[in-house]
Write an enzyme that holds these catalytic residues in place. Sequence first.
Site, PDB file in Angstrom:
ATOM      1  N   HIS A  53      42.406  -7.351  -8.420  1.00 32.59           N
ATOM      2  CA  HIS A  53      42.258  -8.472  -7.476  1.00 32.59           C
ATOM      3  C   HIS A  53      42.997  -9.716  -7.953  1.00 32.59           C
ATOM      4  O   HIS A  53      42.481 -10.479  -8.764  1.00 32.59           O
ATOM      5  CB  HIS A  53      40.767  -8.776  -7.313  1.00 32.59           C
ATOM      6  CG  HIS A  53      40.439  -9.632  -6.142  1.00 32.59           C
ATOM      7  ND1 HIS A  53      39.319  -9.429  -5.378  1.00 32.59           N
ATOM      8  CD2 HIS A  53      41.061 -10.700  -5.594  1.00 32.59           C
ATOM      9  CE1 HIS A  53      39.276 -10.330  -4.402  1.00 32.59           C
ATOM     10  NE2 HIS A  53      40.323 -11.127  -4.529  1.00 32.59           N
TER      11      HIS A  53
ATOM     12  N   HIS B 288      45.664 -13.096  -6.571  1.00 28.26           N
ATOM     13  CA  HIS B 288      46.394 -13.859  -5.549  1.00 28.26           C
ATOM     14  C   HIS B 288      47.573 -14.507  -6.267  1.00 28.26           C
ATOM     15  O   HIS B 288      47.376 -15.378  -7.099  1.00 28.26           O
ATOM     16  CB  HIS B 288      45.513 -14.950  -4.949  1.00 28.26           C
ATOM     17  CG  HIS B 288      44.280 -14.432  -4.292  1.00 28.26           C
ATOM     18  ND1 HIS B 288      44.211 -14.182  -2.934  1.00 28.26           N
ATOM     19  CD2 HIS B 288      43.065 -14.100  -4.794  1.00 28.26           C
ATOM     20  CE1 HIS B 288      42.995 -13.729  -2.640  1.00 28.26           C
ATOM     21  NE2 HIS B 288      42.279 -13.669  -3.742  1.00 28.26           N
ATOM     22  N   PHE B 289      48.782 -14.039  -5.959  1.00 30.71           N
ATOM     23  CA  PHE B 289      49.956 -14.610  -6.628  1.00 30.71           C
ATOM     24  C   PHE B 289      50.736 -15.561  -5.712  1.00 30.71           C
ATOM     25  O   PHE B 289      51.784 -16.067  -6.090  1.00 30.71           O
ATOM     26  CB  PHE B 289      50.847 -13.520  -7.218  1.00 30.71           C
ATOM     27  CG  PHE B 289      50.303 -12.923  -8.502  1.00 30.71           C
ATOM     28  CD1 PHE B 289      49.221 -13.494  -9.165  1.00 30.71           C
ATOM     29  CD2 PHE B 289      50.887 -11.798  -9.056  1.00 30.71           C
ATOM     30  CE1 PHE B 289      48.726 -12.955 -10.355  1.00 30.71           C
ATOM     31  CE2 PHE B 289      50.395 -11.248 -10.250  1.00 30.71           C
ATOM     32  CZ  PHE B 289      49.320 -11.823 -10.892  1.00 30.71           C
TER      33      PHE B 289
ATOM     34  N   LYS C 215      43.065  -5.505   3.665  1.00 32.25           N
ATOM     35  CA  LYS C 215      42.023  -6.514   3.422  1.00 32.25           C
ATOM     36  C   LYS C 215      41.851  -7.386   4.653  1.00 32.25           C
ATOM     37  O   LYS C 215      42.820  -7.774   5.294  1.00 32.25           O
ATOM     38  CB  LYS C 215      42.399  -7.383   2.224  1.00 32.25           C
ATOM     39  CG  LYS C 215      41.544  -8.632   2.075  1.00 32.25           C
ATOM     40  CD  LYS C 215      40.993  -8.792   0.678  1.00 32.25           C
ATOM     41  CE  LYS C 215      40.159 -10.042   0.538  1.00 32.25           C
ATOM     42  NZ  LYS C 215      40.608 -10.893  -0.553  1.00 32.25           N
TER      43      LYS C 215
ATOM     44  N   HIS D 139      36.120  -9.135   2.382  1.00 34.43           N
ATOM     45  CA  HIS D 139      35.447 -10.262   1.747  1.00 34.43           C
ATOM     46  C   HIS D 139      34.176 -10.432   2.571  1.00 34.43           C
ATOM     47  O   HIS D 139      34.229 -10.913   3.699  1.00 34.43           O
ATOM     48  CB  HIS D 139      36.322 -11.509   1.801  1.00 34.43           C
ATOM     49  CG  HIS D 139      35.650 -12.733   1.250  1.00 34.43           C
ATOM     50  ND1 HIS D 139      36.313 -13.658   0.486  1.00 34.43           N
ATOM     51  CD2 HIS D 139      34.372 -13.184   1.354  1.00 34.43           C
ATOM     52  CE1 HIS D 139      35.464 -14.627   0.141  1.00 34.43           C
ATOM     53  NE2 HIS D 139      34.288 -14.366   0.660  1.00 34.43           N
TER      54      HIS D 139
ATOM     55  N   ASP E 121      40.037 -11.746  -9.550  1.00 35.20           N
ATOM     56  CA  ASP E 121      40.197 -12.683  -8.427  1.00 35.20           C
ATOM     57  C   ASP E 121      40.978 -13.922  -8.867  1.00 35.20           C
ATOM     58  O   ASP E 121      40.619 -15.053  -8.521  1.00 35.20           O
ATOM     59  CB  ASP E 121      38.843 -13.072  -7.813  1.00 35.20           C
ATOM     60  CG  ASP E 121      39.004 -13.622  -6.399  1.00 35.20           C
ATOM     61  OD1 ASP E 121      40.153 -13.753  -5.911  1.00 35.20           O
ATOM     62  OD2 ASP E 121      37.975 -13.931  -5.767  1.00 35.20           O
TER      63      ASP E 121
HETATM   64 ZN   LIG Z   1      40.304 -13.087  -3.788  1.00 35.74          ZN
END
Ligand SMILES: [Zn+2]
Length: 468
Positions: A65, A67-68, A151, A193, A322
């Site tokens: 998990h 986020h880039f 997602k 989510h 995350d």
């Molecule tokens: Zn996330």
Amino acid sequence: MNRAQLIIKNALYYTAGTFEQGDIIIIDGQIATITTLVGYSGNFTAERVIDARGYTVLPGLIDSHVHFREPGHTEREDFFSGSCAAAAGGFTAYRVMPNVIPPPFDPLHLNDCVILAEQKSVVDFMMLAAAGYDNKQQFFGLIKAGAVGFKTFLQPAPAGKEQEFTGLIAADDGELYLLLQAGAESGGRFYFHAENYQLIKALEKYLHATGQEDNSFHYKSHAAIAEVESVATVLNFAKATGCKVGFVHITLPESCKLIKQAREQGIDVVTETCFHYLLFDDSYIDRFGPYAKCNPPLRNREASEGLWPYLFDGTIDMVGSDHAPFMASEKVIGPSKGIWQAPSGIPAIEVMLPLMLEQVAQGRLKLSDIVRLFSENTAKVHGIFPRKGCISVGSDGDFTIIDSNSRQKLSKEKMYTKARDINLMFDGMETTGKPVYTIVRGRVVMDHGQVDKNARGWGKYLRPDIIS
Ligand SMILES: [Zn+2]
């Protein structure tokens, strides 16, 4: 004399549930031989030899998990800085989330993300595609394009930002149900989510009206029931539609209980939690405010302790960081503003493994659990096992070599993420155990904290071998 790319000598390495001793010989990116014969590796010349005496060699760990932020917000992070942080943190691969701008909501946009990552990433990567009510007709194509899953966020797009949320959203239960119906036909896995948006909005309104606006506003508004309710709904719909589902960052034992029961009824569901829900409680939100703010929020101590048994009974499949970077100017909130104004997310990929190894040092879990939750299961869930996720002949030469004994302080100054300045929550914490080498397909991309920046672009796109 045979030529090898890399030899890891004197390795105490994990394989098939146990630790063995031997020399690992990597040729052309793959594990060619593992030998216990003394002197056998002397039959090879190698471009590089690592003496792993005193260390432990694990299969390459995968962060499920991250986020880039690329494309869209490269001032926060990009595939290069993010993947350097991954390498520094001991990860040979990662699964990147689709809430970028524009999101990968069709094969063309997915391909754009893949090209950017291929140009810049130091370690291997998997893509989660965006799944929304409005791009249902793209699900087939996205699976064909190699997405390991989808997602979805369960909320309406923020007003004025509809464009940025193409394919990311199911705005209400009706849209969610139809999305899962289409999802079932596509054969893909759909991750959520899970937080009930209406409930959170109502609680926010109530907290404002009653003047409860200190840092506790965050965890009081994102109440536990919002997650439990959302998990229950997704599971009910998964049962009705036959869609394969998954949950990212589950935070509560109550959610795990529902998921466990659903599995017993034959629902195909995968569960991820994040290390911070296991290790930290909501008192950190009281102390660190926006710098400990993430969604779902850190929970109370009881909930965090209650998650642990589900790590061991198989309900939780994998653990991720995350990693969610922001600029310092975005996280800071002036004295007149409340915590609700700050964005949610903590950049954690460089602290996760040392903090989990500290738990190993304390005897709360075993190194074999680390392998299972950060590598073996993660590879299996995404259909890339046994290419990834194990040390055996024919598998990729991916390794996370750790020093279980060294004691160090986590320092944001040494981090590779662009968001190091907002990493206040973990800064200065002491841990026993850290990664000392990160090796991707036989190439050392991190050596004792130093990431090889020439490995930019070395990372490969991981498509599933099997659709799981
Ligand atoms: Zn996330």
